[in-house]
Design an enzyme around this catalytic site. Structure first.
Site, short mmCIF file in Angstrom:
data_model
loop_
_atom_site.label_atom_id
_atom_site.label_comp_id
_atom_site.label_asym_id
_atom_site.label_seq_id
_atom_site.Cartn_x
_atom_site.Cartn_y
_atom_site.Cartn_z
N LYS A 200 4.36 -1.91 -2.76
CA LYS A 200 3.66 -0.83 -2.06
C LYS A 200 4.60 0.35 -1.82
CE LYS A 200 2.79 -0.48 2.34
NZ LYS A 200 2.34 -0.70 3.74
N ASP B 230 -2.55 -0.52 0.95
CA ASP B 230 -2.23 -0.98 2.30
C ASP B 230 -3.47 -1.64 2.87
OD1 ASP B 230 -3.95 1.09 2.88
OD2 ASP B 230 -2.62 2.09 4.30
#
Length: 271
Positions: free
Chosen positions: A181, A199
């Site tokens: 991420k 997320d």
């Protein structure tokens, strides 16, 4: 009259036990009495079960035309979406993203405004040192571990990458405290790559709307990459993050103001 001895007086009377077959019948009778009637159970199940139309709609994938329409609406409402983590350069962006794990962007920004005034390069961060860094970020969750990672990644950037944030996912993921991420955010925001950082907000929106259902963030990321038209990919993860953060809320989604409520597959939407 016969005299009752002390032993006889203390001995309890023998209780006649029920035959084994009778005991089974009595138990079955008690269970049957406690169990709700079939009609009540069926009625309750029917009430909890979504309608057939809702189930069908929820399972129907979005069409390419619907996906394009959704992102056209996002673009029209917010042509140039920006990430909410404050940063000065690719390095401070990297640090901010590492610090944002299990923390809010607002909380990270509050801590990094003063930090980045004194340490906006790997060299300056090493000079600051881990102990003083902790003082700047102690309001952020897991700050001790994060301070250790920031110092370690700064050292690795200097030793292996000439003090620059690398431009590949694998290299960024090799840095302490940085995962997929983090790499996707940095590649997208710092270098304009068409990456999707999944997320908690993107994960929720993709699954709830039926846009790209998946059991893991990676499933969702790969699913979104397959269905989103290339022209929207640069800003796609920002549109989805902001949509999840301010409209498609976790506990009480604001369906009445949702830009894509007519396209959404969620059976429980309120419009």
């Amino acid at each position: 009259m016969a005299k009752i001895t002390r032993a006889q007086r203390a001995k309890p009377a023998r209780v006649q036990s029920l035959p084994k077959e009778s005991a089974k019948k009595a138990k079955a009778k008690r269970v049957k009495k406690a169990k709700p009637g079939r009609a009540r159970v069926a009625k309750k199940a029917l009430k909890a079960k979504p309608s057939e139309a809702e189930s069908l709609k929820a399972s129907r994938p979005w069409t390419p035309a619907e996906i394009r329409e959704a992102f056209e609406r996002f673009r029209k409402a917010n042509p140039e979406p920006k990430g909410e983590l404050e940063h000065l350069n690719p390095y401070t962006l990297l640090v901010a993203v590492v610090l944002s794990a299990q923390a809010t962007d607002a909380g990270v920004n509050k801590a990094t405004r003063e930090l980045f005034e004194v340490a906006d390069t790997p060299q300056k961060m090493l000079a600051l040192g881990e102990e003083r860094l902790r003082d700047y970020i102690k309001t952020i969750g897991l700050y001790r571990t994060k301070a250790k990672n920031v110092i370690a990644l700064s050292r690795k950037l200097i030793e292996e990458f000439g003090g620059e944030v690398p431009r590949t996912r694998a290299e960024i993921e090799s840095l302490p405290g940085a995962g997929r991420k983090t790499a996707n955010v940095v590649l997208n925001m710092a270098y304009g790559e068409h990456t999707l950082a999944v997320d908690t907000h993107v994960f929720r929106v993709a699954n709830r709307t039926g846009l790209a259902p998946g059991k893991t963030p990676l499933d969702v990321e790969l699913g979104l990459e397959k269905v989103i038209p290339p022209e929207f990919m640069l800003h796609a993860h920002h549109w989805l993050i902001l949509h999840g953060r301010y409209t498609c809320l976790a506990r009480k989604p604001r369906c009445e103001v949702c830009l894509i409520n007519d396209l959404c597959r969620w059976p429980e939407k309120t419009v």
